[in-house]
Design a protein around this motif. Structure first.
Motif, PDB file in Angstrom:
ATOM      1  N   ALA A  25       7.133  -6.046   9.825  1.00  0.00           N
ATOM      2  CA  ALA A  25       8.001  -4.715   9.690  1.00  0.00           C
ATOM      3  C   ALA A  25       7.332  -4.106   8.668  1.00  0.00           C
ATOM      4  CB  ALA A  25       8.913  -5.576   8.507  1.00  0.00           C
ATOM      5  N   LEU A  26       5.551  -4.703   7.529  1.00  0.00           N
ATOM      6  CA  LEU A  26       4.952  -3.793   6.858  1.00  0.00           C
ATOM      7  C   LEU A  26       3.964  -3.183   7.664  1.00  0.00           C
ATOM      8  CD1 LEU A  26       3.796  -6.208   3.744  1.00  0.00           C
ATOM      9  CD2 LEU A  26       4.898  -4.263   3.590  1.00  0.00           C
ATOM     10  N   GLY A  27       3.695  -3.821   9.055  1.00  0.00           N
ATOM     11  CA  GLY A  27       3.020  -3.087   9.955  1.00  0.00           C
ATOM     12  C   GLY A  27       3.033  -2.158  10.746  1.00  0.00           C
ATOM     13  N   GLY A  28       4.647  -2.441   9.857  1.00  0.00           N
ATOM     14  CA  GLY A  28       5.201  -1.089  11.149  1.00  0.00           C
ATOM     15  C   GLY A  28       4.654   0.406  10.461  1.00  0.00           C
ATOM     16  N   LEU A  29       4.704  -0.220   8.890  1.00  0.00           N
ATOM     17  CA  LEU A  29       4.648   1.219   8.212  1.00  0.00           C
ATOM     18  C   LEU A  29       2.907   1.734   8.544  1.00  0.00           C
ATOM     19  CD1 LEU A  29       6.267   0.010   4.903  1.00  0.00           C
ATOM     20  CD2 LEU A  29       6.945   1.668   6.691  1.00  0.00           C
ATOM     21  N   ALA A  30       2.588   1.649   8.913  1.00  0.00           N
ATOM     22  CA  ALA A  30       0.789   1.650   9.025  1.00  0.00           C
ATOM     23  C   ALA A  30       1.368   3.359   9.920  1.00  0.00           C
ATOM     24  CB  ALA A  30       0.018   0.924   9.727  1.00  0.00           C
ATOM     25  N   ASN A  31       1.345   3.032  10.347  1.00  0.00           N
ATOM     26  CA  ASN A  31       1.300   4.350  11.020  1.00  0.00           C
ATOM     27  C   ASN A  31       2.360   5.857  11.208  1.00  0.00           C
ATOM     28  OD1 ASN A  31      -0.230   3.660  13.177  1.00  0.00           O
ATOM     29  ND2 ASN A  31       0.436   2.783  14.544  1.00  0.00           N
ATOM     30  N   ALA A  32       3.292   4.952  10.171  1.00  0.00           N
ATOM     31  CA  ALA A  32       4.571   6.267   9.457  1.00  0.00           C
ATOM     32  C   ALA A  32       3.999   7.314   9.017  1.00  0.00           C
ATOM     33  CB  ALA A  32       5.593   5.213   8.183  1.00  0.00           C
ATOM     34  N   LEU A  33       2.818   7.164   8.334  1.00  0.00           N
ATOM     35  CA  LEU A  33       2.537   8.393   6.956  1.00  0.00           C
ATOM     36  C   LEU A  33       0.603   7.990   7.858  1.00  0.00           C
ATOM     37  CD1 LEU A  33       3.943   8.088   3.888  1.00  0.00           C
ATOM     38  CD2 LEU A  33       4.162   9.291   5.451  1.00  0.00           C
ATOM     39  N   PRO A  34       0.371   9.593   7.623  1.00  0.00           N
ATOM     40  CA  PRO A  34      -1.161   9.502   7.916  1.00  0.00           C
ATOM     41  C   PRO A  34      -1.667   8.355   7.305  1.00  0.00           C
ATOM     42  CG  PRO A  34      -0.265  11.471   7.511  1.00  0.00           C
ATOM     43  CD  PRO A  34       0.567  10.571   7.147  1.00  0.00           C
ATOM     44  N   PRO A  35      -3.115   7.878   7.615  1.00  0.00           N
ATOM     45  CA  PRO A  35      -3.925   7.242   6.421  1.00  0.00           C
ATOM     46  C   PRO A  35      -4.107   7.611   5.389  1.00  0.00           C
ATOM     47  CG  PRO A  35      -4.983   8.075   8.186  1.00  0.00           C
ATOM     48  CD  PRO A  35      -4.036   8.469   8.663  1.00  0.00           C
ATOM     49  N   HIS A  36      -4.983   8.952   5.219  1.00  0.00           N
ATOM     50  CA  HIS A  36      -4.707   9.517   4.216  1.00  0.00           C
ATOM     51  C   HIS A  36      -3.837  10.217   3.071  1.00  0.00           C
ATOM     52  CE1 HIS A  36      -7.307  11.292   7.641  1.00  0.00           C
ATOM     53  NE2 HIS A  36      -8.261  11.781   6.518  1.00  0.00           N
ATOM     54  N   VAL A  37      -2.758   9.088   3.465  1.00  0.00           N
ATOM     55  CA  VAL A  37      -1.862   9.674   2.571  1.00  0.00           C
ATOM     56  C   VAL A  37      -1.870   7.616   1.885  1.00  0.00           C
ATOM     57  CG1 VAL A  37       0.779   8.906   1.808  1.00  0.00           C
ATOM     58  CG2 VAL A  37      -0.236  11.568   3.856  1.00  0.00           C
ATOM     59  N   TRP A  38      -2.128   6.972   3.131  1.00  0.00           N
ATOM     60  CA  TRP A  38      -1.772   5.735   1.763  1.00  0.00           C
ATOM     61  C   TRP A  38      -3.288   5.536   0.824  1.00  0.00           C
ATOM     62  CZ3 TRP A  38       1.908   2.934   2.558  1.00  0.00           C
ATOM     63  CH2 TRP A  38       3.306   3.239   4.004  1.00  0.00           C
ATOM     64  N   PHE A  39      -4.708   5.628   1.356  1.00  0.00           N
ATOM     65  CA  PHE A  39      -4.861   5.920   0.109  1.00  0.00           C
ATOM     66  C   PHE A  39      -5.117   6.979  -0.599  1.00  0.00           C
ATOM     67  CE2 PHE A  39      -9.027   8.047  -1.569  1.00  0.00           C
ATOM     68  CZ  PHE A  39      -9.705   6.953  -1.356  1.00  0.00           C
ATOM     69  N   CYS A  40      -4.274   7.766  -0.777  1.00  0.00           N
ATOM     70  CA  CYS A  40      -3.856   8.223  -1.800  1.00  0.00           C
ATOM     71  C   CYS A  40      -3.195   7.520  -2.915  1.00  0.00           C
ATOM     72  CB  CYS A  40      -2.965   9.462  -1.547  1.00  0.00           C
ATOM     73  SG  CYS A  40      -4.793  10.901  -1.165  1.00  0.00           S
ATOM     74  N   VAL A  41      -1.970   6.838  -2.389  1.00  0.00           N
ATOM     75  CA  VAL A  41      -0.836   5.533  -3.096  1.00  0.00           C
ATOM     76  C   VAL A  41      -1.997   4.865  -3.626  1.00  0.00           C
ATOM     77  CG1 VAL A  41       0.651   4.400  -2.591  1.00  0.00           C
ATOM     78  CG2 VAL A  41       1.120   6.693  -1.422  1.00  0.00           C
ATOM     79  N   SER A  42      -3.223   4.256  -2.357  1.00  0.00           N
ATOM     80  CA  SER A  42      -4.046   3.268  -2.992  1.00  0.00           C
ATOM     81  C   SER A  42      -4.726   3.653  -4.322  1.00  0.00           C
ATOM     82  CB  SER A  42      -4.935   2.952  -2.277  1.00  0.00           C
ATOM     83  OG  SER A  42      -5.682   2.010  -2.730  1.00  0.00           O
ATOM     84  N   ALA A  43      -5.782   4.972  -4.659  1.00  0.00           N
ATOM     85  CA  ALA A  43      -6.039   5.551  -5.401  1.00  0.00           C
ATOM     86  C   ALA A  43      -5.339   5.634  -7.131  1.00  0.00           C
ATOM     87  CB  ALA A  43      -7.087   6.828  -5.003  1.00  0.00           C
ATOM     88  N   VAL A  44      -4.039   6.369  -6.423  1.00  0.00           N
ATOM     89  CA  VAL A  44      -3.451   6.183  -7.793  1.00  0.00           C
ATOM     90  C   VAL A  44      -3.291   4.963  -8.209  1.00  0.00           C
ATOM     91  CG1 VAL A  44      -1.035   7.069  -8.730  1.00  0.00           C
ATOM     92  CG2 VAL A  44      -2.183   9.118  -7.532  1.00  0.00           C
ATOM     93  N   PHE A  45      -2.926   3.709  -7.611  1.00  0.00           N
ATOM     94  CA  PHE A  45      -3.188   2.805  -8.793  1.00  0.00           C
ATOM     95  C   PHE A  45      -3.832   2.109  -9.232  1.00  0.00           C
ATOM     96  CE2 PHE A  45       1.015   3.493  -7.056  1.00  0.00           C
ATOM     97  CZ  PHE A  45       1.985   2.666  -7.502  1.00  0.00           C
TER      98      PHE A  45
END
Length: 306
Positions: A25-45
């Motif tokens: 289920a988590l893997g299905g989220l990988a393509n839900a948003l562009p990779p840059h969005v995931w990076f920005c979330v990581s950068a905040v935390f």
């Protein structure tokens, strides 16, 4: 049916196709948003968790806080990733990769907190970013990307007040953290690309937990006698080692390593914003100029050209 509908990128982010259902289920989220969005979330935390961790050093201890951070992540990942099964099914090369990643996470987190205990977070962030420049340079194959990196570096130097400290021990831990952060990028990217994904991350976190256990458990004991302190420490662990590391895997599986390294220039930006919100530190005109240059550098970069 669920595993059959996963895209290759999602399967690589989650791990094997026979991974537990929550990981798929988590893997299905990988393509839900562009990779840059995931990076920005990581950068905040990336600095939000440590900013709160520093406030707990006096009560828990530096290494105790590092242990609680890793222990929290390991306990959350364990039922989701089943690290014992992942390690048992991995081949020899993957096992070595998981052990190396776990050791890197353990020592990196400890050295990061030891540096934060002695040096300003801006200086630690500056040293941490230096190593990532080399990773980005390795993958540069176009004038546009070289220019993007140059703009991002100039912005970073303006954004953070890079100054040397008279604390050699603090500098040692900061540079060790910076070197291991490069290792985190390189090994983490390999794990993301080889199909181990988040399952591998959970396994590596279990390895890190075992490594740090004899070092930080003693200092962490006060947290177990104070529910509020324990909850705060768990929150730091979730913000520092669960959310950002999962988002990093989602980003790494779809971004070239050099592209990911260049985007790390956003970390000083997030550190500044967190300083405004958490520490009430208002950025100067120079800081704002640096933020603009960092954003411009990341916007100029083209992953496909790397």
């Amino acid at each position: 049916m669920t595993s059959q509908t996963q895209t290759p990128a999602a399967n690589r982010a989650a791990g094997r196709t026979d991974a537990p259902r929550p990981i798929l289920a988590l893997g299905g989220l990988a393509n839900a948003l562009p990779p840059h969005v995931w990076f920005c979330v990581s950068a905040v935390f990336h600095y939000l968790g440590p900013a709160f961790a520093v406030l707990l050093f006096a009560q828990v201890g530096v290494l105790g806080m590092a242990w609680l951070r890793i222990a929290t992540a390991a306990l959350i990942f364990a039922p989701l990733t089943r690290p014992w099964r992942v390690f048992a099914r991995a081949d020899r090369a993957q096992r070595l990769l998981l052990l190396a990643f776990g050791a890197c996470l353990a020592v990196m987190n400890c050295s990061f907190y030891l540096a934060l205990d002695r040096l300003p977070i801006s200086l630690v962030a500056a040293i941490e970013f230096v190593g990532t420049i080399g990773v980005a340079l390795v993958g540069l194959r176009s004038p546009r990307n070289f220019a993007a990196l140059a703009v991002a570096v100039i912005g970073t130097l303006l954004l953070i007040d890079v100054k040397w400290s008279s604390d050699p021990a603090g500098l040692f831990w900061a540079f060790l953290n910076g070197a291991l952060f490069v290792g985190y990028i390189v090994i983490g990217h390999r794990i993301a690309q080889t199909g181990i994904g988040i399952a591998g991350l959970g396994t590596a976190m279990a390895v890190a937990f075992l490594i740090v256990l004899p070092i930080g458990f003693g200092e962490a004991l006060p947290a177990f006698s104070s529910p509020q302190l324990l909850i705060a420490a768990i929150g730091v662990g979730v913000c520092s080692s669960v959310i950002p590391y999962i988002c990093d895997q989602f980003a790494m599986v779809r971004l070239p390593r050099a592209s990911f390294a260049l985007m790390l220039s956003l970390l000083p930006l997030t550190a500044t914003l967190i300083g405004v919100i958490v520490l009430r530190q208002v950025p100067s005109v120079s800081d704002c100029t640096g933020i603009a240059l960092v954003i411009a550098g990341v916007a100029m970069h083209r992953p496909g050209a790397v």
